[in-house]
Design a protein around this motif. Structure first.
Motif, PDB file in Angstrom:
ATOM      1  N   ARG A 232      -1.035  48.732  60.114  1.00  0.00           N
ATOM      2  CA  ARG A 232      -2.490  48.780  60.226  1.00  0.00           C
ATOM      3  C   ARG A 232      -2.904  48.514  61.673  1.00  0.00           C
ATOM      4  NH1 ARG A 232      -6.179  46.116  56.389  1.00  0.00           N
ATOM      5  NH2 ARG A 232      -4.434  44.775  55.875  1.00  0.00           N
TER       6      ARG A 232
ATOM      7  N   ASP B 120      -5.935  45.639  49.564  1.00  0.00           N
ATOM      8  CA  ASP B 120      -5.015  46.097  50.612  1.00  0.00           C
ATOM      9  C   ASP B 120      -3.622  46.333  50.043  1.00  0.00           C
ATOM     10  OD1 ASP B 120      -6.769  46.271  52.679  1.00  0.00           O
ATOM     11  OD2 ASP B 120      -6.199  44.402  53.662  1.00  0.00           O
TER      12      ASP B 120
ATOM     13  N   GLN C 200      -8.175  51.195  60.998  1.00  0.00           N
ATOM     14  CA  GLN C 200      -9.263  50.476  60.349  1.00  0.00           C
ATOM     15  C   GLN C 200     -10.381  50.185  61.349  1.00  0.00           C
ATOM     16  OE1 GLN C 200      -8.041  47.148  58.009  1.00  0.00           O
ATOM     17  NE2 GLN C 200     -10.109  46.567  57.424  1.00  0.00           N
TER      18      GLN C 200
ATOM     19  N   TYR D 207     -15.582  48.331  49.872  1.00  0.00           N
ATOM     20  CA  TYR D 207     -15.510  48.882  51.234  1.00  0.00           C
ATOM     21  C   TYR D 207     -16.904  49.094  51.807  1.00  0.00           C
ATOM     22  CZ  TYR D 207     -10.505  49.934  50.783  1.00  0.00           C
ATOM     23  OH  TYR D 207      -9.139  49.835  50.630  1.00  0.00           O
TER      24      TYR D 207
ATOM     25  N   GLN E 194      -9.936  41.286  49.557  1.00  0.00           N
ATOM     26  CA  GLN E 194      -9.256  42.085  50.579  1.00  0.00           C
ATOM     27  C   GLN E 194      -7.749  42.163  50.360  1.00  0.00           C
ATOM     28  OE1 GLN E 194     -10.375  41.275  54.583  1.00  0.00           O
ATOM     29  NE2 GLN E 194      -8.819  42.581  55.466  1.00  0.00           N
ATOM     30  N   LYS E 195      -7.115  41.008  50.145  1.00  0.00           N
ATOM     31  CA  LYS E 195      -5.667  40.990  50.022  1.00  0.00           C
ATOM     32  C   LYS E 195      -5.194  41.829  48.840  1.00  0.00           C
ATOM     33  CE  LYS E 195      -1.726  37.851  50.148  1.00  0.00           C
ATOM     34  NZ  LYS E 195      -1.250  36.460  50.178  1.00  0.00           N
TER      35      LYS E 195
END
Length: 766
Positions: free
Chosen positions: A314, A295, A387, A261, A291-292
């Motif tokens: 999101r 997440d 986000q 992050y 990311q996937k």
């Protein structure tokens, strides 16, 4: 008998005209003009025989006196001070003619005879003797001083001193570090004798696990826990030491995810709905390959925290809201229109200019987007993740507004202050950079907190009984950003705050382990700035608080928040909504739909989407002041916040007019009701066969809740003379227009950057 011819004075008198009576001057020595200084405050330069311009029309009302620069403020001390105005707040730290150095936006010197001007910065030279000094302030004041009779060298030195001390090279040179050190040691005896925890502060600071635990318990977030992996800022430099995370996420997993992050800002819990849905904010993930996977794991944990395993939606704020540069540009334009340009509100061009600044458009955009999030949390029982790139700017505004719309606790004074502390201060909003306290980087400056306060005012304006506090409170809070004596608005992150205050404690010999809230307090203890009497201007007489009684259909009813009735009464928005959601299934409203053209009968329309139906249902019922509140968002519903933007403009000031007149009457009525209630409580009602006791004749407590006291039958029904639409501020002495007496502002606006850059001036067609 013969008459003696009076002697002609052989010197030129530099005193103002009222002092030229020789006999009077001999009989009454000239008053020594001494500044009122705080602990640790010193005078660095001063100049006598200065004229402060009071009126734009003529110089006859101008004040003569001494102009002083200290290490904290610019202070003007009048030779003959006018009587204290009732329409002014009595600030305990600043005098009527004082301006904190951090409040200065521009320091402009002018030589009228030579036609020269210069915007002064730190360590700059001035090649001409100034005849005028004009100070542009961040609270929108414009103050002008003339040096007609002052010594030219002294005038030059004080101008350079003001410019230098208003551009501190380091944060530790801000006056708060000197003042709070002295104050701590001088008030040591008072604290020992009957001190209270955290100096009696009621607002939670969220720097301890207990504050977060209480918030979890209050919102019923049983599937979330306080996590201490960021103690001593081991993971992220900008997150608080204690954060709230899903119970199903282990500390080890969070540490592993954090490296992907931005600034290691792992997802941060904000709030829980009574239906179990959660509001969460997080920064971007830098590694697209990870990311996937991350997440999926984080969103799964958020889903598990929901009792009904509701979906997670999101919202990418960077894609659907204006950026910080656009917001700064809009604020610069609205400030130019309201304060510097000629004020002609009745003209269509002025109102068009206000709209073209885009400030109100951006206010609407943030309120719209927040209303969308309310739909997902309230209408769909879905958790929402906000986000943003760094999660430190736009998300502060949206997360705060969503909670304000959904939770009546945050519409109380203490609740609102805890919201700002939680979602802005501890979440790492860059106050030092965004306020540009050190005046080092104009590109980083952006009035996001001011935008948030404007959004709050819009809601207060539409639902005046739903908020415990007033627009005066919001305005005083905005002004407090420019007083560098409190820790709230000085730092970029909790870590920066902790580090600087630790060094500060060592330098000032403050015992190790002493609470930072005690030795460098936040802004929330208002007794530091205002008297108890002036603080009553924060109290809204119309507020319908939790458990407050009201009369409906002849019956006395009580507002209570329960799971059944929490969202039972809702009211819709008339705004066109934009699809800023990523991963949401429901289509958002179209232009020309119900939300942009609300019908008075609230009748269903063909092909109505779920979000349109949600807002239509909300509109069809009366608003519950202690339930969900969603603002009306048509352009006609979003207004200019006049108390903030126009309080210093003489042309906009309405004597005995404006919202304050209604506030005055309501306050008197509430005060009268509270007096009667107090008397009833003291009255020992008659028992069977006994005579009633006389009503108490003793004086009522001076510490009443309302600023305006109940009037007697003999009092006039008209508002007091000192009331105006600018109350409790006054435009007297603030020159907010062109064509002022002496050098017109337009002369040195050309080519000099006051607030607008040369490019903006060139491209601005308004």
């Amino acid at each position: 008998m013969f008459s003696v011819k009076p002697l002609k004075p052989t010197f030129k008198c530099y005193l103002p005209p009222v002092q030229t009576d020789v006999k009077k001057t001999i009989e009454q020595p000239i008053k020594k003009l001494e500044p009122s200084l705080l602990q640790g405050e010193i005078v660095v330069n001063e100049v006598n025989f200065v004229r402060k311009c009071i009126s734009a029309e003529s110089s006859q009302d101008d004040l003569w006196g001494k102009l002083i620069c200290t290490n904290f403020k610019v202070s003007f001390i009048p030779q003959d001070a006018p009587p204290k105005q009732k329409s002014k707040l009595s600030h305990l730290l600043l005098g009527e003619h004082d301006i904190p150095l951090t409040c200065l936006e521009q320091v402009v010197t002018v030589n009228d005879t030579k036609g020269k001007k210069k915007v002064l910065g730190s360590n700059q030279k001035l090649k001409f003797n100034p005849t005028e000094l004009i100070l542009y302030c961040k609270d929108l004041r414009i103050i002008r001083f003339c040096f007609d009779e002052a010594g030219p060298e002294s005038a030059k030195k004080v101008c350079l001193a003001i410019a230098h001390y208003s551009h501190p090279a380091d944060i530790q040179l801000l006056f708060g570090f000197e003042y709070q050190g002295r104050r701590y040691h001088e008030s040591k005896g008072e604290r020992v004798n009957g001190s209270t925890p955290r100096g009696g502060l009621q607002t939670p600071i969220f720097d301890r696990p207990s504050d977060w635990d209480r918030e979890i318990k209050r919102t019923g977030a049983s599937e979330w826990r306080v996590c201490a992996i960021n103690e001593n800022y081991a993971i992220s430099q900008s997150l608080p030491e204690y954060i709230v995370v899903p119970v199903s996420l282990a500390d080890q997993d969070l540490k592993q995810y954090s490296i992907f992050y931005t600034d290691q800002r792992i997802p941060l819990w904000c709030w829980n709905h009574v239906n179990g849905s959660a509001l969460v904010r997080m920064a971007n993930i830098n590694d697209p390959l990870q990311q996937k996977k991350i997440d999926q794991r984080v969103f799964t944990a958020i889903t598990k925290s929901h009792p009904q395993r509701g979906e997670v939606v999101r919202s990418d704020l960077d894609k659907c809201l204006p950026n910080i540069q656009d917001i700064q540009s809009a604020f610069v334009k609205i400030r130019q229109i309201c304060v510097i340009d000629p004020f002609e509100e009745s003209e269509e061009r002025w109102l068009t200019s206000v709209e073209n600044s885009r400030w109100l458009e951006f206010v609407r955009a943030f309120l719209k987007h927040s209303a969308e999030m309310v739909y997902y949390l309230e209408g769909k029982n879905s958790s929402v993740v906000l986000q943003e790139g760094e999660d430190r700017d736009l998300s502060c505004v949206v997360s705060s507004l969503v909670q304000l719309m959904l939770d009546p606790h945050y519409r109380s004074l203490i609740g609102f202050q805890s919201l700002v502390q939680k979602e802005w201060v501890m979440a790492g909003h860059r106050f030092l950079d965004r306020c540009n306290h050190l005046k080092k980087n104009d590109k980083e400056e952006s009035p996001l907190f001011m935008l948030f306060l404007d959004c709050v005012w819009q809601m207060m304006n539409q639902y005046p009984a739903a908020f415990e506090f007033t627009e005066t409170y919001l305005t005083v809070l905005s002004d407090s950003m420019w007083i560098p004596l409190f820790s709230t608005f000085l730092f970029n992150s909790p870590k920066q705050r902790a580090q600087y205050l630790m060094d500060f404690a060592k330098n000032k010999a403050i015992p190790q382990g002493e609470d930072q809230v005690v030795y460098f307090p936040p802004v929330w203890n208002w007794s530091q700035q205002l008297s108890i009497k002036d603080q009553t201007l924060f109290n809204n007489p119309m507020y319908v608080g939790k458990g407050a009684a009201c009369v409906q259909n002849g019956e006395v009813k009580t507002f209570r928040r329960t799971k059944k009735t929490y969202s039972s009464t809702m009211r819709g928005t008339s705004a066109s909504q934009r699809n800023g959601l990523k991963g949401g299934e429901e289509p958002l409203p179209r232009r020309g739909s119900l939300l942009s053209e609300l019908k008075p009968d609230f009748s269903p329309v063909k092909d109505e989407s779920p979000i349109e139906r949600f807002f239509r249902d909300w509109f069809s019922r009366p608003a519950d002041q202690q339930g969900v509140l969603i603002p009306l968002l048509m352009p006609s519903h979003v207004a200019l916040w006049k108390l903030f933007f126009l309080r210093w403009v003489p042309e906009a000031c309405i004597p005995k007019g404006g919202p304050i007149t209604a506030y005055h009457k309501l306050s008197q009525l509430v005060d009268e009701i509270e007096i009667l209630q107090s008397k009833l409580r003291q009255y020992k009602g008659p028992s069977s066969g006994s005579t009633p006791l006389p009503s108490p004749s003793g004086p009522l407590s001076d510490q009443r809740r309302m600023y305006f006291k109940a009037s007697s039958p003999s009092d006039s029904s008209t508002p007091p003379d000192y009331l105006s639409s600018s109350f409790p501020f006054t435009p007297v002495g603030n020159l907010c227009r062109r064509g002022i007496h002496g050098t017109p502002i337009s002369k040195f606006l050309n080519g000099a950057r006051i607030w607008l850059s040369t490019e903006t001036l060139a491209n601005d067609t308004v």
